[in-house]
Write a protein that holds these residues in place. Structure first.
Motif, PDB file in Angstrom:
ATOM      1  N   GLY A   1       0.976  -1.197   0.030  1.00 32.97           N
ATOM      2  CA  GLY A   1      -0.078   0.238  -0.124  1.00 32.97           C
ATOM      3  C   GLY A   1       0.812   1.408   0.056  1.00 32.97           C
ATOM      4  O   GLY A   1       0.233   2.362  -0.401  1.00 32.97           O
ATOM      5  N   THR A   2       2.275   1.141   0.326  1.00 29.73           N
ATOM      6  CA  THR A   2       3.072   2.342   0.372  1.00 29.73           C
ATOM      7  C   THR A   2       3.702   2.505  -1.207  1.00 29.73           C
ATOM      8  O   THR A   2       4.408   3.421  -1.099  1.00 29.73           O
ATOM      9  CB  THR A   2       4.232   2.310   1.452  1.00 29.73           C
ATOM     10  OG1 THR A   2       5.016   1.332   1.169  1.00 29.73           O
ATOM     11  CG2 THR A   2       3.551   1.926   2.722  1.00 29.73           C
ATOM     12  N   ASP A   3       2.992   1.897  -1.951  1.00 28.65           N
ATOM     13  CA  ASP A   3       3.881   2.015  -3.578  1.00 28.65           C
ATOM     14  C   ASP A   3       2.919   2.755  -4.284  1.00 28.65           C
ATOM     15  O   ASP A   3       3.403   2.836  -5.453  1.00 28.65           O
ATOM     16  CB  ASP A   3       4.031   0.650  -3.833  1.00 28.65           C
ATOM     17  CG  ASP A   3       2.708  -0.283  -4.156  1.00 28.65           C
ATOM     18  OD1 ASP A   3       1.962  -0.049  -3.155  1.00 28.65           O
ATOM     19  OD2 ASP A   3       2.631  -0.835  -5.139  1.00 28.65           O
ATOM     20  N   LEU A   4       1.849   3.521  -3.910  1.00 25.57           N
ATOM     21  CA  LEU A   4       1.129   4.411  -4.767  1.00 25.57           C
ATOM     22  C   LEU A   4       1.676   5.732  -4.607  1.00 25.57           C
ATOM     23  O   LEU A   4       2.224   6.278  -3.463  1.00 25.57           O
ATOM     24  CB  LEU A   4      -0.286   4.501  -3.933  1.00 25.57           C
ATOM     25  CG  LEU A   4      -1.249   3.390  -4.465  1.00 25.57           C
ATOM     26  CD1 LEU A   4      -0.999   2.223  -4.016  1.00 25.57           C
ATOM     27  CD2 LEU A   4      -2.647   4.091  -4.221  1.00 25.57           C
TER      28      LEU A   4
ATOM     29  N   ALA B   1      -8.565  -4.454  -7.906  1.00 23.60           N
ATOM     30  CA  ALA B   1      -7.936  -3.844  -7.180  1.00 23.60           C
ATOM     31  C   ALA B   1      -7.860  -2.440  -7.157  1.00 23.60           C
ATOM     32  O   ALA B   1      -7.827  -1.493  -6.291  1.00 23.60           O
ATOM     33  CB  ALA B   1      -6.449  -4.353  -7.454  1.00 23.60           C
ATOM     34  N   ALA B   2      -8.202  -1.720  -8.309  1.00 21.05           N
ATOM     35  CA  ALA B   2      -8.064  -0.442  -8.538  1.00 21.05           C
ATOM     36  C   ALA B   2      -9.323   0.306  -7.889  1.00 21.05           C
ATOM     37  O   ALA B   2      -9.138   1.597  -7.636  1.00 21.05           O
ATOM     38  CB  ALA B   2      -8.288   0.071 -10.120  1.00 21.05           C
ATOM     39  N   ASP B   3     -10.415  -0.378  -7.830  1.00 26.21           N
ATOM     40  CA  ASP B   3     -11.674   0.175  -6.969  1.00 26.21           C
ATOM     41  C   ASP B   3     -11.158   0.362  -5.510  1.00 26.21           C
ATOM     42  O   ASP B   3     -11.542   1.682  -5.001  1.00 26.21           O
ATOM     43  CB  ASP B   3     -12.770  -0.693  -7.080  1.00 26.21           C
ATOM     44  CG  ASP B   3     -13.178  -0.969  -8.483  1.00 26.21           C
ATOM     45  OD1 ASP B   3     -13.014  -0.110  -9.432  1.00 26.21           O
ATOM     46  OD2 ASP B   3     -14.045  -2.063  -8.779  1.00 26.21           O
ATOM     47  N   ILE B   4     -10.459  -0.386  -4.764  1.00 27.96           N
ATOM     48  CA  ILE B   4     -10.170  -0.243  -3.322  1.00 27.96           C
ATOM     49  C   ILE B   4      -9.052   0.613  -3.360  1.00 27.96           C
ATOM     50  O   ILE B   4      -8.862   1.802  -2.625  1.00 27.96           O
ATOM     51  CB  ILE B   4      -9.768  -1.618  -2.772  1.00 27.96           C
ATOM     52  CG1 ILE B   4     -11.095  -2.458  -2.772  1.00 27.96           C
ATOM     53  CG2 ILE B   4      -9.459  -1.328  -1.429  1.00 27.96           C
ATOM     54  CD1 ILE B   4     -10.918  -3.870  -2.082  1.00 27.96           C
ATOM     55  N   LEU B   5      -8.225   0.640  -4.102  1.00 27.96           N
ATOM     56  CA  LEU B   5      -6.692   1.461  -4.198  1.00 27.96           C
ATOM     57  C   LEU B   5      -7.137   2.967  -4.376  1.00 27.96           C
ATOM     58  O   LEU B   5      -6.640   3.766  -4.086  1.00 27.96           O
ATOM     59  CB  LEU B   5      -5.959   0.895  -5.336  1.00 27.96           C
ATOM     60  CG  LEU B   5      -5.072  -0.422  -4.869  1.00 27.96           C
ATOM     61  CD1 LEU B   5      -4.344  -0.816  -6.143  1.00 27.96           C
ATOM     62  CD2 LEU B   5      -4.357  -0.192  -3.493  1.00 27.96           C
ATOM     63  N   LYS B   6      -8.183   2.905  -5.473  1.00 30.15           N
ATOM     64  CA  LYS B   6      -8.840   4.424  -5.754  1.00 30.15           C
ATOM     65  C   LYS B   6      -9.101   5.225  -4.366  1.00 30.15           C
ATOM     66  O   LYS B   6      -8.852   6.205  -4.411  1.00 30.15           O
ATOM     67  CB  LYS B   6      -9.889   4.317  -6.945  1.00 30.15           C
ATOM     68  CG  LYS B   6     -10.150   5.745  -7.118  1.00 30.15           C
ATOM     69  CD  LYS B   6     -11.234   6.140  -8.237  1.00 30.15           C
ATOM     70  CE  LYS B   6     -11.554   7.222  -8.865  1.00 30.15           C
ATOM     71  NZ  LYS B   6     -11.835   8.228  -7.734  1.00 30.15           N
TER      72      LYS B   6
ATOM     73  N   ALA C   1      -5.617  10.428   8.747  1.00 32.24           N
ATOM     74  CA  ALA C   1      -5.741   9.227   9.043  1.00 32.24           C
ATOM     75  C   ALA C   1      -5.063   8.003   8.275  1.00 32.24           C
ATOM     76  O   ALA C   1      -4.489   7.026   8.554  1.00 32.24           O
ATOM     77  CB  ALA C   1      -7.228   8.731   9.314  1.00 32.24           C
ATOM     78  N   MET C   2      -5.357   8.344   6.890  1.00 33.12           N
ATOM     79  CA  MET C   2      -4.839   7.355   5.964  1.00 33.12           C
ATOM     80  C   MET C   2      -3.275   7.373   5.938  1.00 33.12           C
ATOM     81  O   MET C   2      -2.565   6.336   5.906  1.00 33.12           O
ATOM     82  CB  MET C   2      -5.329   7.519   4.474  1.00 33.12           C
ATOM     83  CG  MET C   2      -4.872   6.998   3.300  1.00 33.12           C
ATOM     84  SD  MET C   2      -5.330   4.897   3.679  1.00 33.12           S
ATOM     85  CE  MET C   2      -7.155   4.935   3.409  1.00 33.12           C
ATOM     86  N   VAL C   3      -2.761   8.449   5.941  1.00 36.41           N
ATOM     87  CA  VAL C   3      -1.223   8.751   5.787  1.00 36.41           C
ATOM     88  C   VAL C   3      -0.709   7.910   6.881  1.00 36.41           C
ATOM     89  O   VAL C   3       0.415   7.562   6.975  1.00 36.41           O
ATOM     90  CB  VAL C   3      -0.751  10.155   5.736  1.00 36.41           C
ATOM     91  CG1 VAL C   3       0.812  10.202   5.989  1.00 36.41           C
ATOM     92  CG2 VAL C   3      -1.081  10.714   4.371  1.00 36.41           C
ATOM     93  N   ALA C   4      -1.373   8.277   8.323  1.00 32.86           N
ATOM     94  CA  ALA C   4      -0.775   7.513   9.651  1.00 32.86           C
ATOM     95  C   ALA C   4      -0.729   6.037   9.372  1.00 32.86           C
ATOM     96  O   ALA C   4       0.070   5.415   9.846  1.00 32.86           O
ATOM     97  CB  ALA C   4      -1.773   8.132  10.475  1.00 32.86           C
ATOM     98  N   ASN C   5      -2.079   5.504   8.998  1.00 36.08           N
ATOM     99  CA  ASN C   5      -2.178   4.290   8.619  1.00 36.08           C
ATOM    100  C   ASN C   5      -0.870   3.575   7.750  1.00 36.08           C
ATOM    101  O   ASN C   5      -0.329   2.592   8.168  1.00 36.08           O
ATOM    102  CB  ASN C   5      -3.545   3.963   8.060  1.00 36.08           C
ATOM    103  CG  ASN C   5      -3.731   2.542   7.976  1.00 36.08           C
ATOM    104  OD1 ASN C   5      -3.204   1.804   7.137  1.00 36.08           O
ATOM    105  ND2 ASN C   5      -4.646   1.858   8.629  1.00 36.08           N
ATOM    106  N   LEU C   6      -0.734   4.538   6.809  1.00 39.91           N
ATOM    107  CA  LEU C   6       0.412   3.714   5.712  1.00 39.91           C
ATOM    108  C   LEU C   6       1.764   4.186   6.379  1.00 39.91           C
ATOM    109  O   LEU C   6       2.726   3.125   6.117  1.00 39.91           O
ATOM    110  CB  LEU C   6       0.369   4.711   4.426  1.00 39.91           C
ATOM    111  CG  LEU C   6      -1.144   4.146   3.688  1.00 39.91           C
ATOM    112  CD1 LEU C   6      -1.098   5.423   2.467  1.00 39.91           C
ATOM    113  CD2 LEU C   6      -0.987   2.843   3.235  1.00 39.91           C
ATOM    114  N   HIS C   7       2.187   5.211   7.253  1.00 37.83           N
ATOM    115  CA  HIS C   7       3.339   5.215   8.110  1.00 37.83           C
ATOM    116  C   HIS C   7       3.536   4.085   8.959  1.00 37.83           C
ATOM    117  O   HIS C   7       4.583   3.325   8.937  1.00 37.83           O
ATOM    118  CB  HIS C   7       3.376   6.444   8.775  1.00 37.83           C
ATOM    119  CG  HIS C   7       3.448   7.688   8.199  1.00 37.83           C
ATOM    120  ND1 HIS C   7       3.940   7.745   7.227  1.00 37.83           N
ATOM    121  CD2 HIS C   7       3.034   8.980   8.586  1.00 37.83           C
ATOM    122  CE1 HIS C   7       4.167   9.075   6.685  1.00 37.83           C
ATOM    123  NE2 HIS C   7       3.554   9.922   7.647  1.00 37.83           N
TER     124      HIS C   7
END
Length: 328
Positions: free
Chosen positions: A16-19, A197-202, A216-222
């Motif tokens: 998930g950190t490769d977007l 996958a694109a539906d969830i990744l979008k 919240a999303m960035v903190a999760n990905l951190h």
């Protein structure tokens, strides 16, 4: 006839950190492993001017620009081929939409075949970057870069996604004993659910870019990136129990990124696995369906429980060849 193959993949940490929406600001990191389940592409010349493409559909056109299949259309444009007098066929060991990175594997196998047709030598890094260019830049799919890179490189590989878009790749420093034990301890079951996958990744991409939701999303990905780095340490130290526990922790954080990440049936199967010998596990890929993968020190008990629940196991080994030409 030219035949190429490209491996599918599993993610071992940091997914998930490769977007671009994340790594362009914070850098991404993950570990991925190529497996011996493949996408195949064949190309051969015909005696006719038309261009024939066979995948889940059959297309016959006079020029590549008329194709409905977006990846094949863009790949031929990238390598400056019009497709006339050619037939391209694709096959796969496992269908698309199951979380194993089939789109990236398809694109790298296709590009490898087209370059082989033109007698071009292409390095795995260049092959992966061209595949990313097609899917992310040309077709605007809200996806990451790991699928294309692990398909091109193969192996058990660490990737750092830098802010400038460049990707640094290096083999995980894992001992042969640990690698064999890891391969022996990982089990994978098909849930019966498939999804794009694109539906969830979008959704992840939009939240990362949104001023209201980004925090919240960035903190999760951190946190997920940190779990990936800790997974790297555990694997390199040969501590597979710790690695399995990190998989479980990763899955809990992954589910927080989207309500579509799991469903009650998947949660029930996951809980069943955890009661029957699994140390940890997760859905592979963007989530929502596909394959559940677990690390277990008691595979017999785990396998018996999940097979009895109606799941289908797919066994695998690691692939260390990456995208390659099988015949030319």
């Amino acid at each position: 006839m030219i035949i190429t193959r490209s491996p599918l993949r599993i993610t071992l940490g940091g997914g998930g950190t490769d977007l671009p929406s994340y790594y362009e600001n914070h850098e991404g990191f993950l570990i991925a492993a190529a497996i011996d389940r493949y996408v195949y592409i064949t190309i051969h010349r015909t005696f006719f001017d038309e261009f024939i493409v066979k995948y889940s559909k059959l297309e016959k056109v006079s020029h590549a620009k008329e194709l409905e299949h977006p990846i094949i259309r863009e790949a031929l444009d990238l390598v400056n081929l019009d497709g006339r007098g050619m037939e391209i066929t694709s096959m796969a060991d496992i269908p698309a939409g199951t979380g194993l990175g089939s789109s990236g594997s398809f694109t790298t196998a296709l590009l490898k075949a087209l370059h082989s047709l033109k007698r071009n030598i292409v390095h795995p890094e260049e092959l992966a970057e061209q595949a990313c260019h097609i899917e992310i830049e040309r077709l605007k799919d809200p996806i990451g870069k790991q699928d294309q890179y692990i398909a091109a490189y193969g192996g058990i590989t660490c990737f750092r996604f830098q802010k400038d878009g460049k990707v640094k790749a290096w083999p995980l420093a894992i001992s042969e004993e640990t690698r064999h034990n890891l391969e022996d301890g990982l089990v994978m079951f098909f849930t019966g659910y498939s999804r794009r996958a694109a539906d969830i990744l979008k959704q992840q991409d939009d939240q990362t870019k949104s001023k209201a939701d980004a925090g919240a999303m960035v903190a999760n990905l951190h946190y997920v990136k940190d779990l990936g780095l800790r997974s790297k340490d555990a694997l390199e130290q040969g501590d597979l129990i710790a690695f399995g526990q990190l998989m479980h922790e990763h899955w809990q954080y992954k589910k927080k990124r989207s309500g579509a990440m799991s469903n009650p049936q998947i949660d029930e199967w996951y809980d069943l696995a955890m009661r029957n010998g699994a140390v940890g596990g997760k859905l592979i890929g963007a989530g929502g369906g596909g394959f559940l993968m677990f690390y277990s020190a008691d595979k017999t008990r785990l396998r018996h429980a999940l097979l009895a629940a109606g799941l289908k196991e797919v066994r695998f080994h690691f692939d260390f060849e990456g995208t390659k030409v099988l015949a030319q």
